[in-house]
Design a protein around this motif. Sequence first.
Motif, PDB file in Angstrom:
ATOM      1  N   GLU A   1       0.881  -1.487   0.072  1.00 10.08           N
ATOM      2  CA  GLU A   1      -0.206  -0.603   0.028  1.00 10.08           C
ATOM      3  C   GLU A   1       0.927   1.568  -0.427  1.00 10.08           C
ATOM      4  N   MET A   2       2.427   1.210   0.720  1.00 15.92           N
ATOM      5  CA  MET A   2       2.827   2.403   0.536  1.00 15.92           C
ATOM      6  C   MET A   2       2.944   2.797  -1.070  1.00 15.92           C
ATOM      7  N   ALA A   3       3.873   1.779  -1.515  1.00 17.51           N
ATOM      8  CA  ALA A   3       3.720   1.286  -2.782  1.00 17.51           C
ATOM      9  C   ALA A   3       3.134   2.311  -3.922  1.00 17.51           C
ATOM     10  N   MET A   4       1.721   1.466  -3.080  1.00 22.20           N
ATOM     11  CA  MET A   4       0.570   2.494  -4.167  1.00 22.20           C
ATOM     12  C   MET A   4       0.756   3.503  -3.947  1.00 22.20           C
ATOM     13  N   SER A   5       0.989   4.322  -2.948  1.00 16.19           N
ATOM     14  CA  SER A   5       0.476   5.705  -2.179  1.00 16.19           C
ATOM     15  C   SER A   5       1.860   6.371  -3.035  1.00 16.19           C
ATOM     16  N   LEU A   6       3.318   5.950  -2.957  1.00 15.12           N
ATOM     17  CA  LEU A   6       4.479   6.288  -3.628  1.00 15.12           C
ATOM     18  C   LEU A   6       4.180   6.174  -5.127  1.00 15.12           C
ATOM     19  N   GLY A   7       2.946   5.804  -5.924  1.00 14.58           N
ATOM     20  CA  GLY A   7       2.649   5.021  -7.426  1.00 14.58           C
ATOM     21  C   GLY A   7       1.901   6.555  -7.796  1.00 14.58           C
ATOM     22  N   PHE A   8       1.452   7.075  -6.814  1.00 18.56           N
ATOM     23  CA  PHE A   8      -0.016   8.663  -7.070  1.00 18.56           C
ATOM     24  C   PHE A   8       0.886   9.414  -6.834  1.00 18.56           C
TER      25      PHE A   8
ATOM     26  N   SER B   1      14.502   4.543  -2.062  1.00 16.27           N
ATOM     27  CA  SER B   1      14.719   5.026  -3.432  1.00 16.27           C
ATOM     28  C   SER B   1      13.333   5.771  -3.626  1.00 16.27           C
ATOM     29  N   ALA B   2      12.318   6.222  -2.935  1.00 20.00           N
ATOM     30  CA  ALA B   2      11.539   7.422  -3.290  1.00 20.00           C
ATOM     31  C   ALA B   2      12.035   8.588  -3.302  1.00 20.00           C
ATOM     32  N   GLY B   3      13.116   9.040  -1.706  1.00 22.79           N
ATOM     33  CA  GLY B   3      13.744   9.992  -1.414  1.00 22.79           C
ATOM     34  C   GLY B   3      12.574  10.625  -0.682  1.00 22.79           C
ATOM     35  N   MET B   4      12.037   9.740   0.199  1.00 27.66           N
ATOM     36  CA  MET B   4      10.811  10.477   1.383  1.00 27.66           C
ATOM     37  C   MET B   4      11.014  10.804   2.360  1.00 27.66           C
ATOM     38  N   PRO B   5      11.407  11.824   3.512  1.00 27.75           N
ATOM     39  CA  PRO B   5      11.504  11.785   4.929  1.00 27.75           C
ATOM     40  C   PRO B   5      10.226  10.843   5.360  1.00 27.75           C
ATOM     41  N   ILE B   6      10.912  10.042   6.002  1.00 31.56           N
ATOM     42  CA  ILE B   6      10.072   9.038   6.709  1.00 31.56           C
ATOM     43  C   ILE B   6       9.728   9.196   8.388  1.00 31.56           C
TER      44      ILE B   6
ATOM     45  N   GLY C   1       4.899  -4.732  11.074  1.00 33.80           N
ATOM     46  CA  GLY C   1       5.718  -5.682  12.771  1.00 33.80           C
ATOM     47  C   GLY C   1       7.001  -5.203  11.456  1.00 33.80           C
ATOM     48  N   VAL C   2       9.103  -4.941  12.587  1.00 34.05           N
ATOM     49  CA  VAL C   2       9.841  -4.541  11.602  1.00 34.05           C
ATOM     50  C   VAL C   2       9.990  -5.016  10.583  1.00 34.05           C
ATOM     51  N   SER C   3       9.396  -6.424  10.113  1.00 34.25           N
ATOM     52  CA  SER C   3       9.888  -7.092   9.107  1.00 34.25           C
ATOM     53  C   SER C   3       9.249  -6.193   8.059  1.00 34.25           C
ATOM     54  N   GLY C   4       8.174  -5.825   8.483  1.00 33.44           N
ATOM     55  CA  GLY C   4       8.004  -4.707   7.287  1.00 33.44           C
ATOM     56  C   GLY C   4       7.630  -3.380   7.181  1.00 33.44           C
ATOM     57  N   TRP C   5       8.986  -2.890   8.083  1.00 37.14           N
ATOM     58  CA  TRP C   5       9.156  -1.480   8.239  1.00 37.14           C
ATOM     59  C   TRP C   5      10.218  -1.472   7.349  1.00 37.14           C
ATOM     60  N   LEU C   6      11.287  -2.634   7.018  1.00 33.05           N
ATOM     61  CA  LEU C   6      12.362  -2.774   6.718  1.00 33.05           C
ATOM     62  C   LEU C   6      12.525  -2.320   5.307  1.00 33.05           C
ATOM     63  N   GLN C   7      11.395  -3.515   4.350  1.00 37.08           N
ATOM     64  CA  GLN C   7      10.247  -2.789   2.980  1.00 37.08           C
ATOM     65  C   GLN C   7      10.513  -1.416   3.659  1.00 37.08           C
ATOM     66  N   ALA C   8       9.147  -0.525   3.903  1.00 35.52           N
ATOM     67  CA  ALA C   8       9.136   0.395   3.748  1.00 35.52           C
ATOM     68  C   ALA C   8      10.357   1.494   4.050  1.00 35.52           C
TER      69      ALA C   8
ATOM     70  N   ALA D   1      16.663   4.403  13.495  1.00 34.11           N
ATOM     71  CA  ALA D   1      17.456   4.165  13.614  1.00 34.11           C
ATOM     72  C   ALA D   1      18.303   3.640  11.818  1.00 34.11           C
ATOM     73  N   ALA D   2      17.519   2.230  11.725  1.00 35.32           N
ATOM     74  CA  ALA D   2      18.545   1.970  10.488  1.00 35.32           C
ATOM     75  C   ALA D   2      16.935   2.063   9.358  1.00 35.32           C
ATOM     76  N   THR D   3      16.595   3.854   9.418  1.00 31.90           N
ATOM     77  CA  THR D   3      15.942   3.933   8.232  1.00 31.90           C
ATOM     78  C   THR D   3      16.425   5.228   7.386  1.00 31.90           C
ATOM     79  N   PRO D   4      17.273   4.999   6.893  1.00 28.79           N
ATOM     80  CA  PRO D   4      17.709   6.320   5.677  1.00 28.79           C
ATOM     81  C   PRO D   4      17.485   7.173   5.841  1.00 28.79           C
ATOM     82  N   THR D   5      16.352   7.572   5.326  1.00 25.97           N
ATOM     83  CA  THR D   5      15.197   9.063   5.114  1.00 25.97           C
ATOM     84  C   THR D   5      14.728   9.272   6.373  1.00 25.97           C
ATOM     85  N   ARG D   6      14.989   9.102   6.995  1.00 28.81           N
ATOM     86  CA  ARG D   6      15.296   9.179   8.853  1.00 28.81           C
ATOM     87  C   ARG D   6      13.961  11.233   9.293  1.00 28.81           C
ATOM     88  N   HIS D   7      13.217  11.096   9.789  1.00 30.94           N
ATOM     89  CA  HIS D   7      12.965  12.051  10.006  1.00 30.94           C
ATOM     90  C   HIS D   7      12.155  12.163  11.615  1.00 30.94           C
ATOM     91  N   TRP D   8      10.846  12.583  12.145  1.00 31.95           N
ATOM     92  CA  TRP D   8      10.134  12.930  12.873  1.00 31.95           C
ATOM     93  C   TRP D   8      10.228  11.303  14.029  1.00 31.95           C
TER      94      TRP D   8
END
Length: 365
Positions: free
Chosen positions: A259-266, A294-299, A281-288, A313-320
Amino acid sequence: MTMPVQQTIRSLDVRAVQVPMRLPLQTSSGTIRIAPLALLDLHTNEAVTGRTYLFCYTPLVLKPVCNLLANLESLVQGMSVAPLEINRALHARFRLLGTTGIVGMALAAIDMAAWDAVARIEGQPLARALGAELIDIPAYNSCGLGLIGADLAPAEAQSLVATGFSAIKVRLGYPDLKTDIKVVRAVKSAIGDEVHLMADYNQALSVPDAMHRVRALADEGLYWIEEPCLAHDYQGYARVRDASRCPIQMGENWWGPAEMAMSLGFGASDLGMPDAMKIGGVSGWLQAAALGDSAGMPISTHLFPEVSVHLMAATPTRHWLEFVDWASPILNQPMQVRNGQAGIPNAPGTGIDWDEAAVGRYLVH
């Protein structure tokens, strides 16, 4: 070198509690005064226990969620504590029914508890088990500040920043735009320009109304406007985003990375805030997190700060990090935020351990 023995799941211990909230939260869909939490202990045959909790939003689904978790015990008993494999097997088992709603919540709980167990087995914080450093994460105070009006909101806003937060969130969605603006101005006046103010509509508006209100709020100094309309109307969000000069935030209702990928697509939003439970969970978060990168989106995060601080800490585009204290009364070591920064506990796992006396007080039988 002796390789550690692969641990296996012995049992699941599930309990329901209803924890009074220090600051009730009034949103456009109702007032939340009690946090209905499902507590999960995943026990291994080698005496390691992974823990997590779910926020069930309403007491109406608390027991059904707990019952489903208890029913899942037979499916995971004897499985290796390998979260990615457990996640794959459980999602395959529910492919025909689907893995959103209560099912998704239960699967996420098992995933988070399994990852907590893995980190405890390794004797290190979850963030390090994910390959990240123990860094401080900027946090905003999301406790309270619901639809309480322009007379009460300023004092509550001041109390939220008094402990050192540099950002807070106010809920909007009053019957008229005039009141939304009045509340924003009152809160901004109370906290000053150095404190960021996020606004959350909790899906209260139609797309045309949302477009109208985000235009009107453009010069009010908001940091972001969150979930102005129904969460899964990604096409509508793209229209609202085009109309807004303030960043649009969404993502707490993405059920899984697809669903996140779909949202990014729109192109539905400028910013994303997956929910550790709903994203899988953690597994889904790592994919998110990978999608966000890849989208350069602050997370940013939604709820579950005790787990989410490790994920950030494991999120490259971590925000708040969104800070709420709803589980704090039942934890041995509640999360600490100092000067607006959330630290990652230097303890095995996520740091979630129950205050059993408090759990007993709030237990739902």
